[in-house]
Design a protein around this motif. Structure first.
Motif, mmCIF file in Angstrom:
data_model
loop_
_atom_site.group_PDB
_atom_site.id
_atom_site.type_symbol
_atom_site.label_atom_id
_atom_site.label_comp_id
_atom_site.label_asym_id
_atom_site.label_seq_id
_atom_site.Cartn_x
_atom_site.Cartn_y
_atom_site.Cartn_z
ATOM 1 N N SER A 62 0.827 -1.212 0.000
ATOM 2 C CA SER A 62 0.000 0.000 0.000
ATOM 3 C C SER A 62 0.857 1.256 0.000
ATOM 4 C CB SER A 62 -0.907 0.031 1.242
ATOM 5 O OG SER A 62 -1.829 -1.023 1.211
ATOM 6 N N SER A 115 -4.410 6.284 1.205
ATOM 7 C CA SER A 115 -3.729 5.053 0.794
ATOM 8 C C SER A 115 -4.598 4.281 -0.176
ATOM 9 C CB SER A 115 -3.415 4.180 2.009
ATOM 10 O OG SER A 115 -4.603 3.719 2.608
ATOM 11 N N ASP A 121 -1.770 -6.941 2.546
ATOM 12 C CA ASP A 121 -0.642 -6.087 2.898
ATOM 13 C C ASP A 121 0.184 -6.774 3.977
ATOM 14 O OD1 ASP A 121 1.114 -3.957 2.810
ATOM 15 O OD2 ASP A 121 -0.261 -2.503 3.689
#
Length: 165
Positions: A62, A115, A121
């Protein structure tokens, strides 16, 4: 089901204050989901003097961007500590250096964090050596993750721990 807003004034963002110990604290409120955004996350932060909202960390999938709305502070990125002020835009690319925003002033520091919302992630918390893994087949990893775990990693061989017969 609540209908997403088309327009949201920052004065209308519902800020929730939390602290952790003596170093971490601040208020944050969601912008992105309130506006019905799926692929773009946006959060308003207000950090009191002397505190930081989150640990020193880096994301591996991200990108993050921060827009300073009010106040001054320090942007800790990698080995650097850079002064920041109202109007500054800060970048934290995925897989780049760890980062953290610290309010080193005597006034509140307000900023927006933006973001891309990915389905997975890996977040590395550099000071503590922790990692966080959030992943899911659909949606945003933090909200809809089917696997969410954190801890400390130890190096291991690919086959280590497997019953190889």
């Amino acid at each position: 089901m609540t209908r997403a807003r088309t327009i949201l004034n920052l004065d209308e963002v519902n800020l929730e204050f939390a602290t952790q110990g003596t170093r971490f604290g601040g208020a944050d409120g969601d912008i992105g989901q309130t506006l019905g955004l799926k692929g773009l996350g946006a959060t308003l932060y207000e950090v009191p003097p002397g505190l930081t909202a989150v640990p020193f960390h880096r994301h591996h999938t991200s990108d993050e961007m921060f827009v300073v709305l009010q106040g001054t502070g320090t942007y800790r990125i990698g080995e650097e500590r850079l002064p920041i002020r109202q109007g500054d835009c800060l970048g934290a690319p995925a897989g780049g250096a760890a980062h953290q925003i610290i309010n080193t002033s005597s006034e509140p520091l307000r900023y927006i964090a933006l973001s891309n919302n990915t389905s997975a992630d890996v977040i590395e918390y550099v000071d503590s050596g922790r990692i966080r893994i959030d992943v899911g087949a659909s949606g945003f990893h933090r909200e809809n993750g089917t696997f969410k775990a954190g801890g400390r990693l130890v190096p291991m061989d690919y086959w280590e721990g497997e019953d190889v017969g």
